[in-house]
Scaffold this active site. Sequence first.
Site, mmCIF file in Angstrom:
data_model
loop_
_atom_site.group_PDB
_atom_site.id
_atom_site.type_symbol
_atom_site.label_atom_id
_atom_site.label_comp_id
_atom_site.label_asym_id
_atom_site.label_seq_id
_atom_site.Cartn_x
_atom_site.Cartn_y
_atom_site.Cartn_z
ATOM 1 N N ILE A 10 0.819 -1.223 0.000
ATOM 2 C CA ILE A 10 0.000 0.000 0.000
ATOM 3 C C ILE A 10 0.857 1.278 0.000
ATOM 4 C CG2 ILE A 10 -0.254 0.233 2.527
ATOM 5 C CD1 ILE A 10 -3.250 0.907 1.948
ATOM 6 N N GLY A 31 3.487 -4.908 10.247
ATOM 7 C CA GLY A 31 2.523 -4.927 9.144
ATOM 8 C C GLY A 31 2.504 -3.631 8.345
ATOM 9 N N VAL A 32 1.302 -3.174 8.021
ATOM 10 C CA VAL A 32 1.119 -1.948 7.245
ATOM 11 C C VAL A 32 1.763 -0.760 7.972
ATOM 12 C CG1 VAL A 32 -0.631 -0.313 6.423
ATOM 13 C CG2 VAL A 32 -1.031 -2.759 6.199
ATOM 14 N N ASP A 33 1.543 -0.708 9.267
ATOM 15 C CA ASP A 33 2.066 0.377 10.095
ATOM 16 C C ASP A 33 3.591 0.493 9.956
ATOM 17 O OD1 ASP A 33 1.877 2.393 11.961
ATOM 18 O OD2 ASP A 33 1.470 1.086 13.673
ATOM 19 N N GLY A 123 -4.477 -8.758 9.825
ATOM 20 C CA GLY A 123 -3.119 -9.278 9.988
ATOM 21 C C GLY A 123 -2.868 -9.632 11.445
ATOM 22 N N TYR A 125 -4.075 -8.443 13.989
ATOM 23 C CA TYR A 125 -5.312 -8.471 14.786
ATOM 24 C C TYR A 125 -6.252 -9.622 14.428
ATOM 25 C CZ TYR A 125 -4.149 -3.931 16.920
ATOM 26 O OH TYR A 125 -3.558 -2.914 17.630
HETATM 27 N N1 AR6 Z 1 0.645 -3.220 2.134
HETATM 28 C C1 AR6 Z 1 -0.634 -3.683 2.079
HETATM 29 N N2 AR6 Z 1 -1.112 -4.616 2.929
HETATM 30 C C2 AR6 Z 1 -0.263 -5.081 3.872
HETATM 31 C C3 AR6 Z 1 1.075 -4.638 3.997
HETATM 32 C C4 AR6 Z 1 1.524 -3.661 3.065
HETATM 33 N N3 AR6 Z 1 2.773 -3.167 3.095
HETATM 34 N N4 AR6 Z 1 1.657 -5.297 5.052
HETATM 35 C C5 AR6 Z 1 0.723 -6.122 5.554
HETATM 36 N N5 AR6 Z 1 -0.429 -6.006 4.844
HETATM 37 P P1 AR6 Z 1 -1.699 -5.543 9.781
HETATM 38 P P2 AR6 Z 1 -3.903 -5.190 11.718
HETATM 39 C C6 AR6 Z 1 -1.742 -6.676 5.048
HETATM 40 O O1 AR6 Z 1 -1.070 -6.577 10.662
HETATM 41 O O2 AR6 Z 1 -4.305 -6.613 11.582
HETATM 42 C C7 AR6 Z 1 0.617 -3.381 13.616
HETATM 43 O O3 AR6 Z 1 1.673 -3.819 14.414
HETATM 44 C C8 AR6 Z 1 -1.761 -7.893 5.937
HETATM 45 O O4 AR6 Z 1 -1.482 -9.068 5.183
HETATM 46 O O5 AR6 Z 1 -0.841 -4.526 9.166
HETATM 47 O O6 AR6 Z 1 -4.961 -4.136 11.708
HETATM 48 C C9 AR6 Z 1 -0.070 -2.157 14.192
HETATM 49 O O7 AR6 Z 1 0.829 -1.296 14.834
HETATM 50 C C10 AR6 Z 1 -3.192 -7.889 6.431
HETATM 51 O O8 AR6 Z 1 -4.077 -8.492 5.481
HETATM 52 O O9 AR6 Z 1 -2.858 -4.725 10.592
HETATM 53 C C11 AR6 Z 1 -1.068 -2.759 15.140
HETATM 54 O O10 AR6 Z 1 -0.456 -3.072 16.378
HETATM 55 C C12 AR6 Z 1 -3.564 -6.403 6.505
HETATM 56 O O11 AR6 Z 1 -2.565 -5.736 5.725
HETATM 57 C C13 AR6 Z 1 -1.479 -4.037 14.444
HETATM 58 O O12 AR6 Z 1 -0.384 -4.388 13.602
HETATM 59 C C14 AR6 Z 1 -3.573 -5.814 7.904
HETATM 60 O O13 AR6 Z 1 -2.508 -6.355 8.660
HETATM 61 C C15 AR6 Z 1 -2.691 -3.845 13.562
HETATM 62 O O14 AR6 Z 1 -3.081 -5.096 13.062
#
Ligand code: AR6
Length: 170
Positions: A10, A31-33, A123, A125
């Site tokens: 993203i 993850g995304v963050d 992800g 969560y």
């Molecule tokens: N681009 C697009 N999608 C992604 C990327 C990326 N670069 N990286 C992962 N995903 P998550 P949550 C997908 O874990 O579940 C963090 O530590 C991933 O496969 O990023 O809301 C925060 O600080 C999944 O389908 O977010 C919080 O503590 C989706 O994005 C916690 O994680 C969301 O995964 C939030 O967890």
Amino acid sequence: MRIELATGDITIERVDAVVNAANSSLLGGGGVDGAIHRRGGPAILEECRALRAGHYGRGLAVGKAVATTAGRLPARWVIHTVGPVFSAEEDRSPLLRACYTASLAVAGGLGARTIAFPLISSGVYRWPKEDAIAQALTVLRDHGGSTVELARLVLFDAPTREIAERALTV
Ligand code: AR6
């Protein structure tokens, strides 16, 4: 509002606003963050720290959203939102939908016309991906009144993209 799907990272999306699946601390994570802060650089964290020092002293509540600069990302803003942790015992889906609604409201307030969402909560969560997609699309489809013209749901991998494509065509 038009809805599009995309696959991959993203952080490379060329949109006005990129939504971050953050946590309440607003101070980064995996993850995304993690990807957004890594590619966007320190300006994002700097603004997050300022938010925590001001109005968001207790952090950002689940289901709410707040914007910062996007630093070095191609986007203009990052809209941070906090998804709920999945629970099998309790239906937290209103909070998950609230993340999309609140992010669109913030985007509208900024004048953003295009926005990219990750699949919030699916992800770290642990929200089941198929239902996470259904919740996202429920809000995006219902958003006729928004000044945002395009919402892109960015799925990280091809299997998740396929689930989203099926959900979008029904
Ligand atoms: N681009 C697009 N999608 C992604 C990327 C990326 N670069 N990286 C992962 N995903 P998550 P949550 C997908 O874990 O579940 C963090 O530590 C991933 O496969 O990023 O809301 C925060 O600080 C999944 O389908 O977010 C919080 O503590 C989706 O994005 C916690 O994680 C969301 O995964 C939030 O967890």
